[in-house]
Motif scaffolding. Structure first.
Motif, PDB file in Angstrom:
ATOM      1  N   GLY A 149       0.844  -1.191   0.000  1.00 34.34           N
ATOM      2  CA  GLY A 149       0.000   0.000   0.000  1.00 34.34           C
ATOM      3  C   GLY A 149       0.873   1.232   0.000  1.00 34.34           C
ATOM      4  N   ILE A 150       0.304   2.351   0.424  1.00 34.07           N
ATOM      5  CA  ILE A 150       1.088   3.578   0.567  1.00 34.07           C
ATOM      6  C   ILE A 150       0.730   4.226   1.905  1.00 34.07           C
ATOM      7  CG2 ILE A 150       1.311   4.046  -1.923  1.00 34.07           C
ATOM      8  CD1 ILE A 150      -0.872   6.154  -1.657  1.00 34.07           C
ATOM      9  N   ILE A 151       1.636   5.067   2.392  1.00 35.61           N
ATOM     10  CA  ILE A 151       1.321   5.826   3.600  1.00 35.61           C
ATOM     11  C   ILE A 151       0.421   6.982   3.178  1.00 35.61           C
ATOM     12  CG2 ILE A 151       2.251   7.225   5.491  1.00 35.61           C
ATOM     13  CD1 ILE A 151       2.863   4.161   5.630  1.00 35.61           C
ATOM     14  N   GLU A 177      -5.968  -0.109  -4.356  1.00 34.04           N
ATOM     15  CA  GLU A 177      -6.985  -0.895  -5.091  1.00 34.04           C
ATOM     16  C   GLU A 177      -8.315  -0.997  -4.342  1.00 34.04           C
ATOM     17  OE1 GLU A 177      -3.990  -4.132  -3.714  1.00 34.04           O
ATOM     18  OE2 GLU A 177      -3.968  -2.027  -4.306  1.00 34.04           O
ATOM     19  N   LYS A 178      -8.285  -0.762  -3.045  1.00 29.24           N
ATOM     20  CA  LYS A 178      -9.532  -0.760  -2.265  1.00 29.24           C
ATOM     21  C   LYS A 178     -10.108   0.645  -2.147  1.00 29.24           C
ATOM     22  CE  LYS A 178     -10.041  -5.065  -0.802  1.00 29.24           C
ATOM     23  NZ  LYS A 178     -11.252  -5.828  -1.096  1.00 29.24           N
ATOM     24  N   GLY A 179      -9.243   1.650  -2.374  1.00 27.29           N
ATOM     25  CA  GLY A 179      -9.685   3.030  -2.197  1.00 27.29           C
ATOM     26  C   GLY A 179     -10.007   3.344  -0.747  1.00 27.29           C
ATOM     27  N   GLU A 193     -13.132  -8.027   5.443  1.00 29.07           N
ATOM     28  CA  GLU A 193     -12.340  -7.491   4.325  1.00 29.07           C
ATOM     29  C   GLU A 193     -10.856  -7.512   4.669  1.00 29.07           C
ATOM     30  OE1 GLU A 193     -14.520  -3.938   1.972  1.00 29.07           O
ATOM     31  OE2 GLU A 193     -14.433  -3.601   4.138  1.00 29.07           O
ATOM     32  N   LYS A 194     -10.549  -7.105   5.898  1.00 20.89           N
ATOM     33  CA  LYS A 194      -9.141  -7.043   6.324  1.00 20.89           C
ATOM     34  C   LYS A 194      -8.521  -8.433   6.326  1.00 20.89           C
ATOM     35  CE  LYS A 194      -5.950  -5.740   9.967  1.00 20.89           C
ATOM     36  NZ  LYS A 194      -5.715  -5.203  11.307  1.00 20.89           N
ATOM     37  N   ASN A 195      -9.214  -9.410   6.914  1.00 16.58           N
ATOM     38  CA  ASN A 195      -8.671 -10.770   6.975  1.00 16.58           C
ATOM     39  C   ASN A 195      -8.414 -11.344   5.591  1.00 16.58           C
ATOM     40  OD1 ASN A 195      -8.503 -10.938   9.741  1.00 16.58           O
ATOM     41  ND2 ASN A 195     -10.473 -11.942  10.011  1.00 16.58           N
ATOM     42  N   ALA A 196      -9.237 -10.926   4.610  1.00 19.48           N
ATOM     43  CA  ALA A 196      -9.098 -11.459   3.245  1.00 19.48           C
ATOM     44  C   ALA A 196      -7.818 -10.975   2.573  1.00 19.48           C
ATOM     45  CB  ALA A 196     -10.305 -11.059   2.405  1.00 19.48           C
ATOM     46  N   ILE A 197      -7.370  -9.754   2.910  1.00 20.09           N
ATOM     47  CA  ILE A 197      -6.219  -9.195   2.181  1.00 20.09           C
ATOM     48  C   ILE A 197      -5.004  -8.911   3.048  1.00 20.09           C
ATOM     49  CG2 ILE A 197      -7.702  -8.092   0.442  1.00 20.09           C
ATOM     50  CD1 ILE A 197      -6.614  -5.408   2.018  1.00 20.09           C
ATOM     51  N   SER A 198      -5.160  -8.952   4.363  1.00 23.71           N
ATOM     52  CA  SER A 198      -4.062  -8.495   5.222  1.00 23.71           C
ATOM     53  C   SER A 198      -2.870  -9.445   5.209  1.00 23.71           C
ATOM     54  CB  SER A 198      -4.541  -8.304   6.665  1.00 23.71           C
ATOM     55  OG  SER A 198      -4.581  -9.550   7.335  1.00 23.71           O
ATOM     56  N   HIS A 199      -1.710  -8.878   5.535  1.00 25.82           N
ATOM     57  CA  HIS A 199      -0.468  -9.640   5.651  1.00 25.82           C
ATOM     58  C   HIS A 199      -0.637 -10.796   6.627  1.00 25.82           C
ATOM     59  CE1 HIS A 199      -0.824  -6.589   8.671  1.00 25.82           C
ATOM     60  NE2 HIS A 199       0.255  -6.939   9.330  1.00 25.82           N
ATOM     61  N   ARG A 200      -1.251 -10.509   7.793  1.00 26.56           N
ATOM     62  CA  ARG A 200      -1.408 -11.552   8.805  1.00 26.56           C
ATOM     63  C   ARG A 200      -2.430 -12.585   8.347  1.00 26.56           C
ATOM     64  NH1 ARG A 200      -2.511  -8.570  12.640  1.00 26.56           N
ATOM     65  NH2 ARG A 200      -0.373  -8.098  13.207  1.00 26.56           N
ATOM     66  N   GLY A 201      -3.505 -12.123   7.719  1.00 25.19           N
ATOM     67  CA  GLY A 201      -4.530 -13.041   7.213  1.00 25.19           C
ATOM     68  C   GLY A 201      -3.941 -14.018   6.211  1.00 25.19           C
TER      69      GLY A 201
END
Length: 199
Positions: free
Chosen positions: A141-143, A163-165, A175-183
């Protein structure tokens, strides 16, 4: 049902982990739930070293399968800092609001394409019989330019996913679990655990 210790005191992490492992016949508990107050000194040079050290030391105390993660934020403009020091950036007691302001300050002259960053997660598993597993993943992502969102924890409110805006902290837990580093790292670990637990 197999009890697995997750070497963290962070309730947010335990919630995420239980959601992802919900369909496995395991009961994931925190160190606190297991009555373990030991603090592992995270002195490794990589996420992998820190994760494995935590998993092994807590497994040796609990005598149960132990999972641990070491995760953090790498900001390219800051030479990948705070990296493995993410939780201790500017001191462990420093509120995240102050950390965010310091990061915004450091990136004040950076154009959007220079604000690239990623969350990194490395998950380690230590079994009492000596087996060791490790999984690793990232989310790019970006800061961002502001603090947004009420979900998540840590650096989620300043991490923008083009990409999620949305900022990470604006995503629902699903949503977070689907894309997150930890997920992602946890789903890889889940696949490994499922194979190992039938042995």
């Amino acid at each position: 049902m197999e009890t697995i210790i997750f070497a963290t005191k962070n309730k947010g992490k335990i919630k995420e982990i239980n959601a992802i492992l919900a369909d496995m016949d395991v009961n994931v508990v925190s160190m606190e739930d297991a009555g373990i107050t030991f603090d592992v000194v995270e002195d490794g040079n990589t996420f992998e070293e820190n994760a494995m050290k935590k998993a092994v030391q807590i497994m040796e105390i609990s005598k149960k399968i132990t999972l641990s993660d070491d995760s953090g934020l790498e900001i390219d403009y800051m030479d990948k800092a705070p990296g493995i020091y993410s939780a201790r950036f500017m001191g462990e007691e420093t509120p995240y609001g102050q950390r965010f302001e310091a990061i915004f300050e450091k990136l004040s002259g950076a154009a959007e394409e220079q604000r690239t960053a990623r969350f990194v997660s490395c998950i380690a598993a230590a079994f009492p019989d000596g087996r060791r597993l490790i999984s690793y993943d990232t989310v790019e992502g970006i800061i961002g330019w502001e603090i947004k969102g009420k979900n998540g924890f840590g650096y989620d409110p300043i991490f923008y996913i083009p990409e999620k805006g949305k900022y990470m902290a604006e995503l629902s837990p699903e949503e977070k679990n689907a894309i997150s580093h930890r997920g992602k790292a946890l789903r890889k670990m889940k696949g490994m655990l499922q194979k190992e637990l039938v042995k």
